[in-house]
Scaffold this active site. Structure first.
Site, PDB file in Angstrom:
ATOM      1  N   GLU A   1      14.885  13.981  72.746  1.00 13.85           N
ATOM      2  CA  GLU A   1      13.974  13.181  73.584  1.00 13.85           C
ATOM      3  C   GLU A   1      14.757  12.347  74.587  1.00 13.85           C
ATOM      4  O   GLU A   1      15.781  11.750  74.233  1.00 13.85           O
ATOM      5  CB  GLU A   1      13.148  12.259  72.673  1.00 13.85           C
ATOM      6  CG  GLU A   1      11.740  12.093  73.141  1.00 13.85           C
ATOM      7  CD  GLU A   1      10.964  13.406  73.166  1.00 13.85           C
ATOM      8  OE1 GLU A   1      10.700  13.900  74.280  1.00 13.85           O
ATOM      9  OE2 GLU A   1      10.639  13.942  72.089  1.00 13.85           O
TER      10      GLU A   1
ATOM     11  N   THR B   1      16.445  13.497  76.829  1.00 15.98           N
ATOM     12  CA  THR B   1      17.677  14.225  77.124  1.00 15.98           C
ATOM     13  C   THR B   1      17.491  15.136  78.345  1.00 15.98           C
ATOM     14  O   THR B   1      18.467  15.505  78.976  1.00 15.98           O
ATOM     15  CB  THR B   1      18.100  15.104  75.933  1.00 15.98           C
ATOM     16  OG1 THR B   1      16.941  15.800  75.476  1.00 15.98           O
ATOM     17  CG2 THR B   1      18.670  14.272  74.803  1.00 15.98           C
ATOM     18  N   ASP B   2      16.232  15.482  78.649  1.00 15.30           N
ATOM     19  CA  ASP B   2      16.004  16.478  79.712  1.00 15.30           C
ATOM     20  C   ASP B   2      16.553  16.014  81.061  1.00 15.30           C
ATOM     21  O   ASP B   2      17.310  16.725  81.706  1.00 15.30           O
ATOM     22  CB  ASP B   2      14.522  16.878  79.815  1.00 15.30           C
ATOM     23  CG  ASP B   2      13.584  15.704  80.015  1.00 15.30           C
ATOM     24  OD1 ASP B   2      14.016  14.549  79.815  1.00 15.30           O
ATOM     25  OD2 ASP B   2      12.415  15.932  80.379  1.00 15.30           O
TER      26      ASP B   2
ATOM     27  N   GLY C   1      -3.262  14.585  78.561  1.00 15.97           N
ATOM     28  CA  GLY C   1      -2.568  13.299  78.594  1.00 15.97           C
ATOM     29  C   GLY C   1      -2.111  12.793  77.242  1.00 15.97           C
ATOM     30  O   GLY C   1      -1.885  11.602  77.059  1.00 15.97           O
TER      31      GLY C   1
ATOM     32  N   SER D   1       1.376  18.497  77.003  1.00 16.75           N
ATOM     33  CA  SER D   1       1.525  19.208  78.261  1.00 16.75           C
ATOM     34  C   SER D   1       0.384  20.165  78.590  1.00 16.75           C
ATOM     35  O   SER D   1       0.566  21.373  78.730  1.00 16.75           O
ATOM     36  CB  SER D   1       2.863  19.946  78.342  1.00 16.75           C
ATOM     37  OG  SER D   1       3.161  20.126  79.716  1.00 16.75           O
TER      38      SER D   1
ATOM     39  N   SER E   1      -0.890  20.104  81.386  1.00 20.50           N
ATOM     40  CA  SER E   1      -0.660  20.499  82.784  1.00 20.50           C
ATOM     41  C   SER E   1       0.143  21.802  82.850  1.00 20.50           C
ATOM     42  O   SER E   1      -0.205  22.705  83.609  1.00 20.50           O
ATOM     43  CB  SER E   1       0.030  19.388  83.570  1.00 20.50           C
ATOM     44  OG  SER E   1       1.233  18.991  82.966  1.00 20.50           O
TER      45      SER E   1
ATOM     46  N   GLU F   1       4.626  21.839  89.889  1.00 20.64           N
ATOM     47  CA  GLU F   1       4.298  20.483  89.410  1.00 20.64           C
ATOM     48  C   GLU F   1       5.139  19.421  90.133  1.00 20.64           C
ATOM     49  O   GLU F   1       4.649  18.353  90.485  1.00 20.64           O
ATOM     50  CB  GLU F   1       4.483  20.393  87.885  1.00 20.64           C
ATOM     51  CG  GLU F   1       4.075  19.037  87.340  1.00 20.64           C
ATOM     52  CD  GLU F   1       3.515  19.053  85.928  1.00 20.64           C
ATOM     53  OE1 GLU F   1       3.247  20.144  85.382  1.00 20.64           O
ATOM     54  OE2 GLU F   1       3.343  17.952  85.366  1.00 20.64           O
TER      55      GLU F   1
ATOM     56  N   ASP G   1       8.514  21.875  79.675  1.00 15.31           N
ATOM     57  CA  ASP G   1       7.136  22.260  79.358  1.00 15.31           C
ATOM     58  C   ASP G   1       6.835  23.698  79.765  1.00 15.31           C
ATOM     59  O   ASP G   1       6.261  24.474  79.004  1.00 15.31           O
ATOM     60  CB  ASP G   1       6.149  21.320  80.059  1.00 15.31           C
ATOM     61  CG  ASP G   1       6.380  19.873  79.690  1.00 15.31           C
ATOM     62  OD1 ASP G   1       7.260  19.611  78.847  1.00 15.31           O
ATOM     63  OD2 ASP G   1       5.685  19.007  80.253  1.00 15.31           O
TER      64      ASP G   1
END
Ligand code: ADP
Ligand code: MG
Length: 384
Positions: A29, A31-32, A117, A121, A123, A155, A167
């Site tokens: 988490e 980390t992206d 939300g 994900s 979206s 996105e 995602d």
């Protein structure tokens, strides 16, 4: 499946179904965007799009969830400031065209089971379902990794949200019975087995919502970048956080101001936990994997300060259940969801005790979702 609405709106005839799953990140988490590793799974909550190619350049869609029909013209796809659900399908069409793909219109009806939300994900699920449909209609054969990059571009550049690649990769490359080990800097990835008979993925929604813009998210990004710059003075060869080993970090950590040291320590140790976690899963050691999830939460709470009382309560309640391997916040934090790995025979007790405990301690009802790693996006013909 939104088939009835599709037929009622567009009439009988051939129909195809594309699906884009949501995802949950098991470990890795924050980390992206720091040049590191993540370990998400595609989940059975998904967006489904029943569609058929049309004879013109119009994308005509019904959203069952928003109870709305709307369309756009592929030949006149311009920047738009609209903010509603159609923006995501438009974004995907735009990104495919930007990459040079010639598209054809579709008629479709879309419905999702990914809560919007909540950090799962929805979206990406929409983007991926639409992308699969548009590619199928135009008879394009595009490798999945490329599709993931295109949906990500949609996105980031069209919708305008600065998100990582996780995602879209998870939704497209996830496989049943596996989690996806992903290097966010190179997008190198690998499937790692997660035995469904030994564990379920349980997501608990705290129902606390924080807008990322109001949260310290941007502040953390700045802190991590500042800490990295200071570390690079001693270690000029490191390009991203994943190049930094824990012993190397320890050698120079004392030279960092305390806040920056804590933020960087989370990132460095979290990357280590993902690597360790992958090894644990490959040997079927779920006890070890769960301990790493617990350590991840503690690091997010204490070093990254990304938790909140409600998430800590959910994690404590989860860990109290016999049969929970591990539990941690997932997503950005400061609200949203936790993810727990739970023995299948303990899921019922988990659900009862966490729901009751959360209600008693916070007065709120937690949303509880039970998943197994699902197959990534698909497209198939459902009516001849
Ligand atoms: P999440 O964390 O779930 O991804 P986002 O705010 O990033 O939340 O994306 C939510 C948006 O994605 C919605 O406002 C909507 O525009 C789109 N979306 C999500 N699910 C659906 C759906 N089932 N049908 C249509 N649009 C959806
Ligand atoms: Mg999203």
């Amino acid at each position: 499946m939104p088939l009835t609405t599709f037929i009622e709106t567009f009439g009988a005839g051939a129909a195809f179904l594309s699906r884009g799953p949501g995802r949950v990140n098991l470990i890795g988490e924050h980390t992206d965007y720091n040049g590191g590793y993540v370990l998400p799974a595609a989940i059975s909550a998904e967006v489904q799009l029943v569609f058929r190619p049309s004879d013109d350049q119009t994308v005509d869609l019904v959203s069952l969830d928003f109870n709305h029909r709307d369309s756009f013209d592929l030949d006149h796809l311009v920047e738009t400031d609209r903010k509603d659900w159609l923006k995501y399908p438009m974004a995907v069409a735009w990104a495919l065209q930007e990459e040079g793909y010639a598209l054809r219109g579709i008629k479709g009806a879309m419905k999702g089971s990914v809560p919007i939300g909540s950090g799962l994900s929805s979206s990406a699920a929409v983007e991926v379902a639409v992308c699969m449909a548009l590619c199928h209609a135009a008879e394009l054969k595009v490798p999945r990794e490329k599709l993931a990059r295109i949906c990500h571009k949609a996105e980031v550049e069209y919708v305008g949200l600065k998100v990582g690649i996780m995602d879209q990769f998870a939704s497209l490359l996830g496989r049943k019975g596996h989690v996806l080990f992903l290097d966010c800097t190179t997008s190198d990835n690998d499937l790692v087995p997660l035995d469904e008979s030994k564990a379920r993925i349980v997501v608990c929604d705290s129902r606390i919502r924080r807008e990322l813009t109001e949260s310290p998210y941007n502040e953390r990004r700045r802190e991590c970048a500042a800490a990295f710059k200071l570390l690079q003075r001693h270690l000029p060869d490191i390009k991203t956080y994943k190049d930094l080993s824990i012993p190397e970090f320890k050698n120079y950590a004392d030279g960092l101001p305390e806040t920056l040291r804590k933020r960087a320590r989370h990132v460095v140790t979290e990357n280590g936990r993902v690597l360790h976690g992958v090894r644990a899963l490959k040997t079927g050691n779920l006890i070890m994997f769960g301990a790493l999830m617990d350590a991840s939460h503690d690091s997010l709470r204490d070093d990254y300060e990304a938790s909140c009382p409600e998430l800590d309560i959910l994690v404590e309640l989860a860990r109290d259940v016999h049969g929970t391997y591990g539990s941690r916040l997932t997503g950005a934090g400061w609200g949203g969801c936790t993810v727990s790995l739970v023995r299948p025979d303990a899921v019922e007790e988990f659900t009862r005790r966490v729901s009751e405990g959360y209600k008693a301690q916070t007065g709120r009802s937690a949303g509880i979702f039970v998943f197994s790693p699902a197959e990534g996006a698909t497209v198939e013909r459902i009516l001849p």
